[in-house]
Design a protein around this motif. Structure first.
Motif, PDB file in Angstrom:
ATOM      1  N   THR A 117      -6.194  -5.519  -1.320  1.00  0.00           N
ATOM      2  CA  THR A 117      -6.694  -5.220   0.033  1.00  0.00           C
ATOM      3  C   THR A 117      -6.295  -6.290   1.037  1.00  0.00           C
ATOM      4  O   THR A 117      -6.341  -6.056   2.238  1.00  0.00           O
ATOM      5  CB  THR A 117      -8.232  -5.075   0.067  1.00  0.00           C
ATOM      6  N   TYR A 174      -6.808  -3.225  -8.949  1.00  0.00           N
ATOM      7  CA  TYR A 174      -7.160  -3.153  -7.531  1.00  0.00           C
ATOM      8  C   TYR A 174      -7.936  -4.411  -7.166  1.00  0.00           C
ATOM      9  O   TYR A 174      -9.052  -4.627  -7.617  1.00  0.00           O
ATOM     10  CB  TYR A 174      -7.965  -1.894  -7.238  1.00  0.00           C
ATOM     11  N   GLN A 216      -8.901   2.376  -0.311  1.00  0.00           N
ATOM     12  CA  GLN A 216      -7.933   2.459  -1.405  1.00  0.00           C
ATOM     13  C   GLN A 216      -7.519   3.901  -1.674  1.00  0.00           C
ATOM     14  O   GLN A 216      -6.384   4.169  -2.070  1.00  0.00           O
ATOM     15  CB  GLN A 216      -8.468   1.775  -2.671  1.00  0.00           C
ATOM     16  N   PRO A 239       0.785  -1.238   0.000  1.00  0.00           N
ATOM     17  CA  PRO A 239       0.000   0.000   0.000  1.00  0.00           C
ATOM     18  C   PRO A 239       0.820   1.293   0.000  1.00  0.00           C
ATOM     19  O   PRO A 239       0.511   2.212  -0.772  1.00  0.00           O
ATOM     20  CB  PRO A 239      -0.854  -0.131   1.260  1.00  0.00           C
ATOM     21  N   THR A 268     -13.342  -1.739  -6.548  1.00  0.00           N
ATOM     22  CA  THR A 268     -12.664  -3.006  -6.267  1.00  0.00           C
ATOM     23  C   THR A 268     -12.784  -3.954  -7.458  1.00  0.00           C
ATOM     24  O   THR A 268     -13.739  -3.893  -8.224  1.00  0.00           O
ATOM     25  CB  THR A 268     -13.265  -3.687  -5.021  1.00  0.00           C
TER      26      THR A 268
END
Length: 158
Positions: A95, A65, A106, A48, A115
């Motif tokens: 994630t 993502y 995000q 991240p 997502t």
């Protein structure tokens, strides 16, 4: 009369040389600073904070993502095939990465797409995205490849 003509011809050549030099220098600087969207079909998984840094410092290219752990391998496989077909690389934010804080979204890491998508960004701004779940699995690679091709034409080729 000949002296004046000679001086103006020399001055014209000097000015033309300066204009050409400036043009070459400008082209070099702009191509050096511009982020090219090319590659070998690599999908680079970023933690991240690495993604946040990439989006802040460059932010141009394709970003996957990932949200659902169960579908991630399938989506990654389809994205990698489409990336390779189109000679581009992409970054991935997942994630499920242990460094993805549970209380963050995000957007805290510079990514604004939905997502389970692949998105095109230019200078950190979302341009368009493709939602994997919107397509039949048998058509996903074709759709992702088309998305990459049109994104390259629209946002990354000058």
């Amino acid at each position: 009369m000949n002296k004046k003509w000679l001086l103006s011809a020399v001055a014209g050549i000097v000015v033309a040389g300066i204009v050409v030099a400036l043009g070459i220098g400008t082209a070099f600087v702009s191509s050096y600073n511009s982020s090219e969207v090319k590659g070998n079909g690599e999908l680079e998984e970023l933690h991240p904070l690495q993604m946040k840094k990439f989006m802040k410092e460059d932010g141009t290219g394709f970003v996957m993502y990932s949200f659902r752990e169960s579908t991630r391998p399938v989506y990654m496989n389809e994205v990698k095939k489409a990336l390779k077909e189109n000679d581009v690389d992409a970054k991935e934010l997942d994630t499920n990465d242990p460094q993805f804080a549970n209380d963050k979204s995000q957007s805290d890491y510079g990514v604004t797409q939905k997502t389970d998508t692949l998105a095109a960004y230019k200078d950190g701004k979302l341009k368009q995205e493709i939602e994997f779940e919107s397509y039949d699995p048998s058509q996903l690679e074709v759709e992702i490849s088309h998305f990459i091709k049109t994104s390259k034409e629209l946002y990354f080729e000058e």
